[in-house]
Motif scaffolding. Structure first.
Motif, PDB file in Angstrom:
ATOM      1  N   ASN A  10       0.800  -1.231   0.000  1.00  0.00           N
ATOM      2  CA  ASN A  10       0.000   0.000   0.000  1.00  0.00           C
ATOM      3  C   ASN A  10       0.830   1.277   0.000  1.00  0.00           C
ATOM      4  O   ASN A  10       0.330   2.334  -0.388  1.00  0.00           O
ATOM      5  N   VAL A  11       2.084   1.186   0.469  1.00  0.00           N
ATOM      6  CA  VAL A  11       2.932   2.379   0.572  1.00  0.00           C
ATOM      7  C   VAL A  11       4.351   1.987   0.175  1.00  0.00           C
ATOM      8  O   VAL A  11       4.962   1.131   0.811  1.00  0.00           O
ATOM      9  N   ASN A  12       4.874   2.633  -0.852  1.00  0.00           N
ATOM     10  CA  ASN A  12       6.244   2.318  -1.266  1.00  0.00           C
ATOM     11  C   ASN A  12       7.229   3.334  -0.708  1.00  0.00           C
ATOM     12  O   ASN A  12       6.845   4.368  -0.156  1.00  0.00           O
ATOM     13  N   ILE A  13       8.504   3.047  -0.868  1.00  0.00           N
ATOM     14  CA  ILE A  13       9.551   3.910  -0.311  1.00  0.00           C
ATOM     15  C   ILE A  13       9.514   5.303  -0.941  1.00  0.00           C
ATOM     16  O   ILE A  13       9.753   6.294  -0.250  1.00  0.00           O
ATOM     17  N   LYS A  14       9.175   5.408  -2.212  1.00  0.00           N
ATOM     18  CA  LYS A  14       9.110   6.727  -2.857  1.00  0.00           C
ATOM     19  C   LYS A  14       8.054   7.600  -2.195  1.00  0.00           C
ATOM     20  O   LYS A  14       8.272   8.787  -1.957  1.00  0.00           O
ATOM     21  N   THR A  15       6.902   7.023  -1.877  1.00  0.00           N
ATOM     22  CA  THR A  15       5.844   7.755  -1.179  1.00  0.00           C
ATOM     23  C   THR A  15       6.331   8.190   0.200  1.00  0.00           C
ATOM     24  O   THR A  15       6.091   9.321   0.625  1.00  0.00           O
ATOM     25  N   GLN A  16       7.002   7.305   0.892  1.00  0.00           N
ATOM     26  CA  GLN A  16       7.506   7.631   2.224  1.00  0.00           C
ATOM     27  C   GLN A  16       8.514   8.778   2.170  1.00  0.00           C
ATOM     28  O   GLN A  16       8.520   9.635   3.046  1.00  0.00           O
ATOM     29  N   LEU A  17       9.353   8.794   1.150  1.00  0.00           N
ATOM     30  CA  LEU A  17      10.368   9.847   1.038  1.00  0.00           C
ATOM     31  C   LEU A  17       9.760  11.199   0.709  1.00  0.00           C
ATOM     32  O   LEU A  17      10.354  12.234   1.012  1.00  0.00           O
ATOM     33  N   GLU A  18       8.593  11.211   0.128  1.00  0.00           N
ATOM     34  CA  GLU A  18       7.938  12.471  -0.216  1.00  0.00           C
ATOM     35  C   GLU A  18       7.151  13.062   0.945  1.00  0.00           C
ATOM     36  O   GLU A  18       6.707  14.191   0.876  1.00  0.00           O
ATOM     37  N   GLU A  19       6.972  12.307   2.000  1.00  0.00           N
ATOM     38  CA  GLU A  19       6.160  12.763   3.122  1.00  0.00           C
ATOM     39  C   GLU A  19       6.764  13.964   3.853  1.00  0.00           C
ATOM     40  O   GLU A  19       6.056  14.761   4.439  1.00  0.00           O
ATOM     41  N   GLY A  20       8.084  14.105   3.831  1.00  0.00           N
ATOM     42  CA  GLY A  20       8.720  15.225   4.507  1.00  0.00           C
ATOM     43  C   GLY A  20       8.797  15.061   6.012  1.00  0.00           C
ATOM     44  O   GLY A  20       8.880  16.035   6.750  1.00  0.00           O
ATOM     45  N   ASN A  21       8.747  13.833   6.484  1.00  0.00           N
ATOM     46  CA  ASN A  21       8.814  13.528   7.913  1.00  0.00           C
ATOM     47  C   ASN A  21      10.090  14.104   8.528  1.00  0.00           C
ATOM     48  O   ASN A  21      11.179  13.899   8.020  1.00  0.00           O
ATOM     49  N   THR A  22       9.938  14.832   9.629  1.00  0.00           N
ATOM     50  CA  THR A  22      11.094  15.413  10.307  1.00  0.00           C
ATOM     51  C   THR A  22      11.395  14.718  11.632  1.00  0.00           C
ATOM     52  O   THR A  22      12.250  15.179  12.391  1.00  0.00           O
ATOM     53  N   ASN A  23      10.704  13.628  11.921  1.00  0.00           N
ATOM     54  CA  ASN A  23      10.957  12.850  13.136  1.00  0.00           C
ATOM     55  C   ASN A  23      11.911  11.703  12.824  1.00  0.00           C
ATOM     56  O   ASN A  23      12.056  11.305  11.675  1.00  0.00           O
ATOM     57  N   PRO A  24      12.559  11.146  13.844  1.00  0.00           N
ATOM     58  CA  PRO A  24      13.455  10.002  13.600  1.00  0.00           C
ATOM     59  C   PRO A  24      12.722   8.852  12.915  1.00  0.00           C
ATOM     60  O   PRO A  24      11.536   8.615  13.166  1.00  0.00           O
ATOM     61  N   VAL A  25      13.442   8.164  12.028  1.00  0.00           N
ATOM     62  CA  VAL A  25      12.891   7.016  11.322  1.00  0.00           C
ATOM     63  C   VAL A  25      13.876   5.854  11.370  1.00  0.00           C
ATOM     64  O   VAL A  25      15.080   6.041  11.530  1.00  0.00           O
ATOM     65  N   ILE A  26      13.316   4.670  11.218  1.00  0.00           N
ATOM     66  CA  ILE A  26      14.095   3.452  11.130  1.00  0.00           C
ATOM     67  C   ILE A  26      13.948   2.932   9.706  1.00  0.00           C
ATOM     68  O   ILE A  26      12.826   2.788   9.200  1.00  0.00           O
TER      69      ILE A  26
END
Length: 123
Positions: A10-26
């Motif tokens: 349902n969610v690929n890495i490209k979508t995740q990279l576009e989110e602009g998340n500024t919190n720590p990620v794993i």
């Protein structure tokens, strides 16, 4: 060339990279490597991780291999944010180094955040 396969349909890495998340990620990145390519894979992983370690926002990385003759690997990487990981992932040095991975390697990167559950784990 490495084949990219999504961990989450349902969610690929490209979508995740576009989110602009500024919190720590794993970053969890699953690799399936042909047994005859493991030595090459390990050398390329070492080289690409050395590149990532120099990037802003990199915290740590750990590679794991399945037991009992498995040729499946998991990389566990910690980043200050998805935005930091995106910049590092898209860097020309990293992209060039990725082309050295064995041809039939299957890679499944996915970003996660911590989840808090009372009396079990913290976020």
């Amino acid at each position: 060339m490495v084949k990219m396969m999504d961990l989450d349909p349902n969610v690929n890495i490209k979508t995740q990279l576009e989110e602009g998340n500024t919190n720590p990620v794993i970053l969890l990145n699953k690799f399936i490597v042909r047994p005859e390519d493991i030595e090459i894979f390990l050398k390329v992983f070492e080289n690409t991780t050395k590149i990532m370690k120099q990037q802003p926002g990199f915290i740590s990385a750990q590679l794991h291999q399945g037991i009992a003759g498995s040729h499946t690997f998991f990389n566990y990487g910690v980043w200050e944010s998805a935005a930091h990981f995106k910049r590092a992932f898209n860097s020309p040095e990293f992209q060039k180094a990725m082309y050295e991975l064995p041809e039939d390697t299957v890679m499944s990167p996915h970003l996660f955040k911590k989840v808090a559950i009372s009396d079990i784990c913290v976020d």
